[in-house]
Write a protein that holds these residues in place. Structure first.
Motif, PDB file in Angstrom:
ATOM      1  N   GLU A   1       0.954  -1.369   0.144  1.00 39.10           N
ATOM      2  CA  GLU A   1       0.370   0.215  -0.202  1.00 39.10           C
ATOM      3  C   GLU A   1       0.671   1.047   0.609  1.00 39.10           C
ATOM      4  O   GLU A   1       0.899   1.856  -1.285  1.00 39.10           O
ATOM      5  N   LEU A   2       1.806   1.370   0.554  1.00 38.87           N
ATOM      6  CA  LEU A   2       2.749   2.537   0.690  1.00 38.87           C
ATOM      7  C   LEU A   2       3.274   2.576  -0.548  1.00 38.87           C
ATOM      8  O   LEU A   2       3.876   3.709  -0.744  1.00 38.87           O
TER       9      LEU A   2
ATOM     10  N   GLU B   1       2.194   1.802  -3.446  1.00 34.30           N
ATOM     11  CA  GLU B   1       1.612   1.946  -4.640  1.00 34.30           C
ATOM     12  C   GLU B   1       0.778   3.728  -4.113  1.00 34.30           C
ATOM     13  O   GLU B   1       0.398   4.855  -5.477  1.00 34.30           O
ATOM     14  N   LEU B   2       0.358   3.755  -2.463  1.00 34.39           N
ATOM     15  CA  LEU B   2       0.550   5.790  -2.154  1.00 34.39           C
ATOM     16  C   LEU B   2       1.675   6.006  -2.920  1.00 34.39           C
ATOM     17  O   LEU B   2       2.029   7.746  -3.507  1.00 34.39           O
ATOM     18  N   LYS B   3       3.107   5.878  -2.696  1.00 34.89           N
ATOM     19  CA  LYS B   3       4.208   6.526  -3.312  1.00 34.89           C
ATOM     20  C   LYS B   3       4.008   7.183  -4.855  1.00 34.89           C
ATOM     21  O   LYS B   3       4.147   7.807  -5.448  1.00 34.89           O
TER      22      LYS B   3
ATOM     23  N   GLN C   1       1.973   9.054  -5.817  1.00 33.15           N
ATOM     24  CA  GLN C   1       2.231  10.781  -5.459  1.00 33.15           C
ATOM     25  C   GLN C   1       2.820  11.278  -5.895  1.00 33.15           C
ATOM     26  O   GLN C   1       2.969  12.359  -6.071  1.00 33.15           O
TER      27      GLN C   1
END
Length: 200
Positions: free
Chosen positions: A104-105, A107-109, A112
């Motif tokens: 998830e991190l 994917e978030l990065k 972003q």
């Protein structure tokens, strides 16, 4: 005969030792570690040549205590195995959760650092490059359009001025043509008048 006396004394001495040992309380107990119980049994046992004479009762009690301790150790070991399995399952669950969080991190990065441009994820640097390129092209187009409009306005003014001059020239030409026509008309009338007078 001496051999019989020696055997007799030996048996008598052995009976006294056994009688004394029978009168002593049990040396093994449930208290203390297994090692201490072994040491106590060995310490309280009698010597016979290179051997140790141990009371059967002490030996049985020591065996029972040893077996009890082994059973306790096995129970504790099984409990530890259950706890270890439980901890292993917890660690596995935590590792799985960690992998999910890492995904998830990531994917978030990625989200972003990327921007959706026409339905396609594009990195922010590429997006900025595209946007500034588009703005530059539009600005250049605007500047060219402004120059073209100014040039067109100037050309329009020149054309308007030329048209004004042409209109003036045309008006002047019309006036002169009218004057000429009138002059010719008068001359023609004069000639007609001359021709129509009777000769004397």
């Amino acid at each position: 005969m001496r051999l019989y006396k020696a055997i007799f004394f030996f048996l008598l001495f052995g009976m006294q030792v056994i009688a004394q040992d029978a009168s002593k309380p049990s040396t093994a107990s449930k208290n203390g570690t297994i090692e201490n119980q072994f040491d106590l049994v060995i310490q309280k046992s009698n010597n016979y040549q290179d051997f140790k004479v141990v009371k059967k009762e002490d030996l049985n009690l020591l065996k029972k205590n040893s077996m009890d301790s082994i059973a306790k150790f096995k129970t504790a070991l099984n409990e530890l195995k259950v706890k270890f399995s439980s901890h292993d399952a917890i660690v596995k669950g935590l590792n799985d959760s960690l992998q999910v969080v890492k995904t998830e991190l990531k994917e978030l990065k990625s989200a972003q650092n990327n921007v959706d441009f026409l339905g396609t994820p594009v990195s922010k640097s590429s997006y900025n490059l595209i946007m500034w390129g588009t703005v530059s092209v539009l600005l250049l187009f605007l500047i060219v359009s402004l120059f073209q409009m100014r040039s067109a306005k100037s050309n329009s003014k020149s054309a308007h001025d030329e048209l004004g001059k042409l209109e003036e020239e045309f008006d002047d030409y019309k006036r002169k043509a009218l004057e000429k026509e009138q002059k010719l008309g008068r001359q023609l009338q004069d000639e007609i008048n001359k021709q129509s007078k009777p000769k004397k």
